[in-house]
Design an enzyme around this catalytic site. Structure first.
Site, short mmCIF file in Angstrom:
data_model
loop_
_atom_site.label_atom_id
_atom_site.label_comp_id
_atom_site.label_asym_id
_atom_site.label_seq_id
_atom_site.Cartn_x
_atom_site.Cartn_y
_atom_site.Cartn_z
N THR A 162 1.32 4.36 -1.14
CA THR A 162 1.05 5.75 -0.76
C THR A 162 0.65 5.88 0.71
O THR A 162 0.72 6.97 1.27
CB THR A 162 -0.03 6.37 -1.66
OG1 THR A 162 -1.25 5.61 -1.53
CG2 THR A 162 0.41 6.41 -3.11
N ASP A 163 0.23 4.78 1.34
CA ASP A 163 0.02 4.81 2.79
C ASP A 163 1.30 5.22 3.51
O ASP A 163 1.28 6.00 4.46
CB ASP A 163 -0.40 3.43 3.31
CG ASP A 163 -1.89 3.17 3.19
OD1 ASP A 163 -2.56 3.94 2.48
OD2 ASP A 163 -2.37 2.21 3.79
N PHE A 164 2.43 4.66 3.05
CA PHE A 164 3.70 4.92 3.72
C PHE A 164 4.10 6.39 3.58
O PHE A 164 4.74 6.97 4.47
CB PHE A 164 4.80 4.02 3.15
CG PHE A 164 4.36 2.60 2.89
CD1 PHE A 164 3.53 1.94 3.79
CD2 PHE A 164 4.77 1.93 1.75
CE1 PHE A 164 3.12 0.63 3.54
CE2 PHE A 164 4.36 0.63 1.50
CZ PHE A 164 3.53 -0.02 2.39
N ALA A 170 0.85 -1.20 0.00
CA ALA A 170 0.00 0.00 0.00
C ALA A 170 0.88 1.24 0.00
O ALA A 170 0.92 2.02 0.96
CB ALA A 170 -0.93 -0.02 1.21
#
Length: 812
Positions: free
Chosen positions: A587-589, A585
């Site tokens: 873009t979560d990071f 995931a």
């Protein structure tokens, strides 16, 4: 928010983003460059594809909002001038090799002696200490060292990195968060400190906590794009469209099974699939696969249905369906489709900047816009990247400046509280992008109350790594890492009793965080306007994929889907192959850092003014800043960047090469002619130097490197090439991450208590401070662990009130 402060920024391409983020928040950032200009000015892509110090789109992307001053710090005159500026500065950022500035009398201890309030931030590949602190490195080798590269790409090819450099961005964003944590501590003590940021450690977040595979005894993660292995079944997540590709989110988890039903309902409306597929218990499907309660081929009818459905759909049709039907899918968008999308247009995201007179930037150029929207203090985005030394005359005539906290004690007390002591956060975030950001606050003293519901389980509790590969909610290592150092309460927000408890928590809190779909809280009567009536100076942040407004605001999913619609998928892929994209995931990071930074900036503003505010944080908009050079390559040149594997526009050789052993790899990057000569000497192929232009003999050179590396284990390759000064690093898998002596030396892994097992392991904070120490988690956060403590110690409920809360079903 930071308009009272001055920043001296000595970073190059390894750390520019940190200073830009502080500048966006209003700080006066002076970019101190060598007389010939920052090395970041020699990084492509280029305006009109022609290199030049004023034509670098990388520079345009990350030097925005700054002023430029050329100083030769190798001369005593230049050092004296810099010391004079540092004496009046509030922040100092640098990305030199460890020890270099200290050797010039410009290290932290040197500058703290003349300005005790200075927050001094160092960004390096591996940190200031440790066995690899002095290693030569580039973006490729850092991403290899972080585990991100190993997990990205196709199983039958070498690991692949994102063609737009990412290591500097992970480190720079972390550094900005660290700078504000140190600053908020300085508000109380008057003293600055040294913030040490390791790009390797920052980038490990991109593995989605799979560095914990070994200590948790989880089956190690493997590189396999296009789907996910669940038990003995491979569940596809990538399908061809009539004109592109679509990526699926995991529609077979406890919190996502209804999305699969919606998708299969759409298929049935198109005459595909069956009602029986819709009626499957998708919320438990993955768990049943792991337990061998379902045959591995049980997903085959779904695969066949989706293959046929998507083959007849276009990218535009799938995007409409994803939004209107709230499906857990995303069509792959190219950069032009992202930049010109109706969503970014509706939110007026792009900011148009005019170049300075005499600069290469002529006319209006669209740049990425606000990475968060603050209701009271909008970001300041009006100044383009400066020409070299453009503001020297203005800076020279400015009156001498004193730091804002010049009137405080020269040293803090020995028992100084943590930096964020007294900050109170009501955390309604879930999954990863939000909770990992509030974890950063909790690590440094904030009291964070994390709200869960056992009736709607957090998706991160259903994602590996698990203890002993057992998919039990209390075994989920990623959830425990993202929520360490927090208090936990299980609260039913649907009922009146639960709402009453929530309102009391709002009265207690300084900050409320949430990541529900846009409109959910408003419909429930607990949005910002309602909560501000309870707590007028409240800071509230809403974080979702696309932001709270715009035609795509209801686009649903996780960071893998946001990465798909923001251009990341094709940036980390092989030409001619289906898109593989960065791992997990992604873009979560990225959003983790922007969420934390937004909260810290709002806290600073409230500390100065007493004013709270609302923050609308779009994960997609924040993520586009990690692709800013490619964004500008399109808006300036009309170029839409595509897959190139591990090739680099400026460096060659540059790739991931096989080492001895199965699926063993090393990343090697040559920065210049000196590196090239050193590499040829190290592999005993000086004859290659006679080839002339390296890029014209790609196949011959890469074959020579492969012939040398494949006969040697990675550790021997590292030893030989690092001794020669050539950037190299083993492409670490999850087993190698836990064994990495550099991560171990920085205390990256923390053992803590667990309600079921004797102990568990979580990742540590990714920041290191010279004075402030991160809190060590006392125990893993089990569901409802702190219900009683929150009600009694936080809210002050007596026994009768607690019994009433329990009797009325407030806790779930």
């Amino acid at each position: 928010m930071l308009s009272a402060y001055r920043v001296l920024d000595l970073t190059n391409e390894s750390g520019l983003l940190c200073g830009q983020l502080l500048a966006d928040l209003g700080a006066d950032v002076i970019q101190v460059e060598p007389p010939g200009g920052s090395s970041a000015r020699r990084v492509g892509p280029w305006w009109k594809d022609e290199p030049g110090p004023e034509r670098s789109l990388f520079w345009w992307a990350y030097a925005r909002n700054k002023r430029s001053l050329a100083l030769d710090i190798s001369s005593e005159e230049g050092r004296a001038r810099l010391r004079g500026l540092a004496e009046g500065a509030d922040f100092f950022i640098e990305s030199e090799a460890p020890g270099r500035l200290a050797s010039l009398g410009l290290g932290y201890d040197d500058l703290a002696a003349i300005n005790p309030s200075l927050v001094y931030v160092s960004i390096t590949p591996f940190g200031q200490q440790g066995p690899k602190a002095g290693w030569a490195a580039t973006d490729l080798t850092i991403m290899a060292s972080s585990g991100c590269a190993y997990l990205s790409g196709d199983a039958d090819r070498p690991p692949v990195r994102c063609r737009v450099p990412q290591a500097h961005a992970h480190a720079g964003a972390d550094a900005a968060v660290g700078a504000l944590i140190a600053h908020l501590e300085r508000r109380r003590t008057g003293c600055g400190q040294h913030v040490d940021v390791s790009a390797q450690q920052s980038a490990t977040l991109g593995t989605m906590f799979r560095s914990l595979d070994v200590p948790l005894e989880q089956t190690p993660a493997v590189r396999r794009a296009g789907g996910v292995q669940v038990g003995r079944a491979f569940l596809k997540s990538r399908y061809p469209l009539a004109d592109g590709w679509v990526i699926l989110g995991p529609g077979f988890l406890p919190s996502t099974g209804h999305f699969m039903k919606r998708l299969l309902t759409w298929a049935l409306e198109e005459g595909l699939g069956s009602q029986a597929l819709i009626d499957e218990e998708w919320s438990s499907f993955a768990l049943r696969l792991v337990r061998d309660e379902v045959e591995p081929d049980a997903y085959d009818p779904v695969d066949a249905t989706l293959t046929e459905l998507f083959a007849g759909k276009t990218t535009a049709e799938v995007m409409v369906a994803a939004v209107d039907r709230r499906l857990l899918i995303a069509p792959l968008l190219q950069m032009d489709e992202v930049v010109d999308s109706p969503q970014l247009a509706a939110r007026d995201f792009c900011v148009t900047l005019e170049g300075d007179p005499g600069s290469a930037m002529t006319g209006a150029v669209r740049h990425p816009g606000a990475w968060a929207r603050f209701s009271a203090t909008p970001l300041s985005l009006g100044r383009p990247a400066p020409r070299l030394d453009a503001q020297a005359a203005a800076i020279a005539t400015e009156p001498a400046r004193r730091p804002v906290f010049d009137n405080r004690p020269a040293s803090p007390t020995a028992d100084a509280a943590p930096p964020l002591d007294g900050v109170k956060v009501l955390d309604l975030f879930w999954v990863l992008a939000g909770p990992a950001s509030t974890r950063m606050l909790a690590d440094y003293g904030a009291t964070v109350v994390r709200v869960e519901s056992t009736s709607h389980m957090d998706t991160l509790r259903a994602i590996a790594p698990y203890h002993y590969s057992n998919p039990h909610p209390e075994c989920a290592g990623a959830f425990q890492s993202a929520n360490a150092n927090k208090l936990g309460i299980t609260l039913d927000l649907q009922g009146e009793a639960g709402r009453e408890v929530l309102h009391d928590l709002v009265r207690w809190a300084d900050v409320v965080t949430e990541s529900f779909a846009p409109g959910v809280l408003a419909n429930a009567g607990i949005d910002y306007e309602a909560l501000r009536a309870i707590k007028p100076d409240l800071i509230m942040i809403s974080s979702c994929l696309m932001g709270q407004t715009g035609p795509w605001r209801t686009f649903t999913g996780f960071g893998n889907l946001a990465a798909t619609v923001t251009g990341f998928q094709q940036m980390a892929s092989w030409p001619g192959n289906p898109p593989s994209g960065p791992y997990g995931a992604y873009t979560d990071f990225i959003a983790v850092r922007y969420n934390a930074l937004a909260i810290l900036a709002a806290l600073e503003h409230r500390a100065r003014t007493g004013e709270g505010q609302y923050i609308d944080q779009s994960q997609a908009e924040a993520a586009l800043h990690f692709l800013a050079p490619a964004f500008l390559d399109y808006t300036v040149n009309g170029n839409v960047q595509s897959a190139v594997g591990n090739e680099d526009g400026d460096l060659f050789p540059h790739g991931v090469f096989p080492a001895a052993g199965e699926d063993r790899w090393v990343a090697i990057a040559v920065r210049d002619d000196a590196d090239w000569a050193a590499l040829c000497g190290a592999i005993e192929r000086d004859d290659l130097l006679a080839l002339g232009d390296r890029s014209s003999h790609k196949d011959v050179i890469e074959a020579a490197i492969v012939g040398w590396t494949r006969e040697r284990v990675a550790a021997d390759i590292e030893r030989v090439l690092q001794a020669a000064g050539v950037p190299v690093h083993e492409t670490l898998d999850t087993t190698g991450l836990f064994a990495c002596e550099q991560l171990q030396s920085r205390g990256h892994f923390i053992e803590t208590a667990h309600d079921i097992f004797p102990t568990t392991t979580v990742e540590s904070t990714r920041l290191s401070f010279s004075r402030s120490t991160a809190r060590r988690p006392a125990s893993a956060l089990s569901a409802g662990r702190d219900n009683e403590a929150v009600l009694t110690s936080i809210l002050g409920y007596d026994a009768d009130r607690v019994r009433d809360v329990l009797a009325r079903g407030a806790l779930s």
